[in-house]
Design an enzyme around this catalytic site. Structure first.
Site, PDB file in Angstrom:
ATOM      1  N   CYS A 111      60.507  83.926  -7.750  1.00  0.00           N
ATOM      2  CA  CYS A 111      60.479  82.702  -6.670  1.00  0.00           C
ATOM      3  C   CYS A 111      59.405  82.897  -5.397  1.00  0.00           C
ATOM      4  CB  CYS A 111      61.850  82.064  -6.605  1.00  0.00           C
ATOM      5  SG  CYS A 111      62.776  81.588  -7.974  1.00  0.00           S
TER       6      CYS A 111
HETATM    7  N1  NAD Z   1      65.638  83.052 -11.342  1.00  0.00           N
HETATM    8  C1  NAD Z   1      65.797  82.370 -10.554  1.00  0.00           C
HETATM    9  O1  NAD Z   1      66.393  82.613  -9.435  1.00  0.00           O
HETATM   10  C2  NAD Z   1      65.133  80.937 -10.115  1.00  0.00           C
HETATM   11  C3  NAD Z   1      65.526  80.077  -9.353  1.00  0.00           C
HETATM   12  C4  NAD Z   1      65.079  78.771  -9.106  1.00  0.00           C
HETATM   13  C5  NAD Z   1      63.880  78.380  -9.930  1.00  0.00           C
HETATM   14  N2  NAD Z   1      63.462  79.207 -10.993  1.00  0.00           N
HETATM   15  C6  NAD Z   1      62.315  78.747 -11.843  1.00  0.00           C
HETATM   16  O2  NAD Z   1      63.240  78.668 -13.104  1.00  0.00           O
HETATM   17  C7  NAD Z   1      62.052  78.831 -14.000  1.00  0.00           C
HETATM   18  C8  NAD Z   1      62.687  79.980 -15.074  1.00  0.00           C
HETATM   19  O3  NAD Z   1      62.899  80.980 -14.308  1.00  0.00           O
HETATM   20  P1  NAD Z   1      64.099  81.949 -14.808  1.00  0.00           P
HETATM   21  O4  NAD Z   1      64.070  82.941 -13.682  1.00  0.00           O
HETATM   22  O5  NAD Z   1      65.114  81.293 -15.673  1.00  0.00           O
HETATM   23  O6  NAD Z   1      63.067  82.747 -16.114  1.00  0.00           O
HETATM   24  P2  NAD Z   1      63.441  83.781 -17.307  1.00  0.00           P
HETATM   25  O7  NAD Z   1      62.430  84.538 -17.556  1.00  0.00           O
HETATM   26  O8  NAD Z   1      64.749  84.547 -16.736  1.00  0.00           O
HETATM   27  O9  NAD Z   1      63.857  82.735 -18.338  1.00  0.00           O
HETATM   28  C9  NAD Z   1      63.055  81.958 -19.091  1.00  0.00           C
HETATM   29  C10 NAD Z   1      63.294  81.961 -20.520  1.00  0.00           C
HETATM   30  O10 NAD Z   1      62.272  81.135 -21.170  1.00  0.00           O
HETATM   31  C11 NAD Z   1      62.046  81.431 -22.258  1.00  0.00           C
HETATM   32  N3  NAD Z   1      60.743  80.831 -22.751  1.00  0.00           N
HETATM   33  C12 NAD Z   1      59.425  81.482 -22.626  1.00  0.00           C
HETATM   34  N4  NAD Z   1      58.526  80.541 -23.265  1.00  0.00           N
HETATM   35  C13 NAD Z   1      59.238  79.810 -23.987  1.00  0.00           C
HETATM   36  C14 NAD Z   1      58.862  78.655 -24.585  1.00  0.00           C
HETATM   37  N5  NAD Z   1      57.717  78.293 -24.868  1.00  0.00           N
HETATM   38  N6  NAD Z   1      59.864  77.933 -25.053  1.00  0.00           N
HETATM   39  C15 NAD Z   1      61.272  78.393 -24.957  1.00  0.00           C
HETATM   40  N7  NAD Z   1      61.538  79.440 -24.143  1.00  0.00           N
HETATM   41  C16 NAD Z   1      60.651  79.959 -23.598  1.00  0.00           C
HETATM   42  C17 NAD Z   1      62.067  83.161 -22.093  1.00  0.00           C
HETATM   43  O11 NAD Z   1      62.174  83.793 -23.415  1.00  0.00           O
HETATM   44  C18 NAD Z   1      63.062  83.192 -21.276  1.00  0.00           C
HETATM   45  O12 NAD Z   1      64.575  83.645 -21.774  1.00  0.00           O
HETATM   46  C19 NAD Z   1      60.833  79.288 -13.137  1.00  0.00           C
HETATM   47  O13 NAD Z   1      60.050  78.398 -13.009  1.00  0.00           O
HETATM   48  C20 NAD Z   1      61.374  79.838 -11.941  1.00  0.00           C
HETATM   49  O14 NAD Z   1      60.550  79.671 -11.111  1.00  0.00           O
HETATM   50  C21 NAD Z   1      63.921  80.426 -10.954  1.00  0.00           C
END
Ligand code: NAD
Length: 445
Positions: free
Chosen positions: A283
């Site tokens: 993030c």
């Molecule tokens: N991790 C955090 O602390 C956090 C906090 C707030 C917001 N976010 C935002 O949330 C979003 C997700 O982050 P995250 O940390 O969960 O990421 P992550 O990588 O942990 O999870 C994303 C998941 O999406 C899957 N994926 C990828 N392409 C895909 C597709 N085309 N269809 C379906 N699934 C697919 C991946 O395999 C993965 O399991 C990002 O935009 C991030 O900026 C993250």
């Protein structure tokens, strides 16, 4: 009310009723740090939830009730899977069965430091194939203002269905703070902005039915998209200021941590941020640059964001230089010395090394010929530049065998008293030995 507005309102009411009666089936696309906790909360609230991920290993683990995300309680996941409230799939046709879907896919930067929205686009294209009348789609991935209406909406409308009339579309940013003991997906307030008032109403009703935190409605997806980036930019810039203070305090012979503790006694108008070895995670190092990119469309240069990025990105170099200077005091060169890193996760008590500044520190120190070893109770092993690293047990012997110990992540599980007694020299980038007796050679960031 025109017939089409009336029809949209009745579709919205129908969905709201299903949501309130808990008969709506909810889908979550992307079962990572954001998506899995969200899917679990929705299932715990009584909905039938179907999770989707492109990684079959995650799908298999969910279906076996095996948890892989720190913020999810193992028993919660196992129970809801056993009760058949949650199942996972890697077949997008599951969308035929759902009434609402949340998209939680990655939004990284590409090699040119520009937004990589390919995950949002590809998942949207798949959702469009199975989109059906009366369905709600919410984007939760962090992204630049405009993504929902300029990128997502046209893709979804390729289905032939009209947004706000046949289906509902909203943006609601995720605020999960991995490792936070007090705030989690369930009790953190949520912001929701729909493309139309009905879109906002339907999306807000879904979050109100699941979460304990307030649901704050805004007038458009763009407001919600921007407020999320503003939240993270606020951290990015304040951390850069703390890092700049650390660099300056080091030159001035002032303890930056003591100085911040003193500033913190002001009961208003000040919020403490702390220096560290650099920024990490999915993030804070990334999101502000989504805005920088979008701002160019308006011929605006986000100078403060870029300057903060420069300072934060320079921290691994600064820390590596401090390590070399500390070893020098013992008459040792970096080349050939063993540097023992405590913690590779980007922050305390979590198992995430994405964008971890510790990886950059490893690269710099190895390029200068240091031998790197590490302990991290949350990261058993990892690969970097084709080399595999494995955690060591933190013992008197492992400490004494090193030339320099660097506290890079202040995990609670580390035995700081052991470190203070047996490490030959310590560079503490987190003020983790604050209450311990200090080793003979000890420096703080
Ligand atoms: N991790 C955090 O602390 C956090 C906090 C707030 C917001 N976010 C935002 O949330 C979003 C997700 O982050 P995250 O940390 O969960 O990421 P992550 O990588 O942990 O999870 C994303 C998941 O999406 C899957 N994926 C990828 N392409 C895909 C597709 N085309 N269809 C379906 N699934 C697919 C991946 O395999 C993965 O399991 C990002 O935009 C991030 O900026 C993250």
């Amino acid at each position: 009310m025109t017939p089409s507005v009336a029809a949209a309102s009745s579709l919205a009411e129908e969905l709201i009723q299903k949501i309130e009666q808990k008969t709506a089936v909810i889908g979550v696309v992307g079962l990572g740090y954001v998506g899995l906790p969200l899917a679990v909360e929705k299932a715990k609230a009584g909905y039938n939830v179907i999770g989707f991920d492109v990684q079959s290993s995650k799908v298999d683990m969910v279906n076996e009730g095996i948890n892989y995300i720190g913020d999810v309680v193992d028993d919660d996941l196992r129970e809801i899977v056993q009760q058949q409230k949650l199942r996972a799939t890697s077949d997008y046709s599951f969308i035929n069965e759902v009434d609402a879907i949340a998209i939680c896919v990655p939004t990284p930067l590409d090699t040119y430091q520009q937004p990589d929205t390919s995950y949002v686009e590809s998942s949207a294209r798949e959702v469009a194939k199975y989109l059906h009348p009366g369905m709600l789609v919410v984007l939760e991935s962090t992204t630049y203002p405009g993504t929902t209406e300029e990128l997502l909406k046209p893709i979804l409308e390729e289905s032939g269905l009209a947004c706000g009339k046949d289906f509902f579309l909203a943006y609601s940013p995720e605020r999960v703070d991995p490792g936070n003991k007090h705030y989690n997906t369930k009790n953190t307030p949520k912001v929701v902005g729909g493309v139309t008032p009905n879109c906002t109403k339907v999306a807000a009703s879904m979050y109100r039915a699941v979460l304990e935190g307030d649901v704050h409605e805004v007038s458009s997806p763009a407001v919600a998209e921007l407020e999320k980036i503003y939240e993270n930019t606020f951290r990015h810039i304040n951390i850069a200021l703390a890092n700049e203070m650390a660099i300056l305090c080091n030159k001035m012979g002032i303890d930056v941590w003591e100085m911040i503790d003193a500033a913190k006694t002001k009961p208003y108008g000040f919020m403490a941020f702390y220096p560290g070895p650099g920024l990490g995670g999915h993030c804070i190092p990334i999101d502000p640059f989504y805005l920088t990119w979008k701002a160019r469309e308006y011929n605006y240069h986000t100078r403060l964001i870029e300057l903060a990025g420069e300072i934060n990105n320079s921290m691994p170099e600064f820390v590596a230089e401090r390590a070399a200077n500390l070893l020098n005091k013992e008459g040792k060169p970096l080349k050939g010395s063993t540097v023992y890193l405590l913690g590779v996760a980007y922050k305390k008590d979590i198992n995430d090394i994405r964008e971890s500044p510790v990886l950059n520190i490893i690269d710099i120190l190895e390029e200068k010929g240091a031998n790197i070893v590490y302990s991290d109770p949350h990261i058993p092993s990892f690969k970097r530049r084709g080399k595999e690293y494995r955690t060591m047990e933190l013992t008197q012997e492992s400490l004494q065998k090193s030339d320099l110990v660097m506290v890079t992540t202040d995990h609670t599980a580390f035995d700081y008293s052991l470190i203070s007694r047996f490490a030959p020299a310590v560079l503490d980038t987190r003020n983790a030995l604050k209450t311990e007796a200090k080793p003979k050679l000890y420096e703080i960031l």
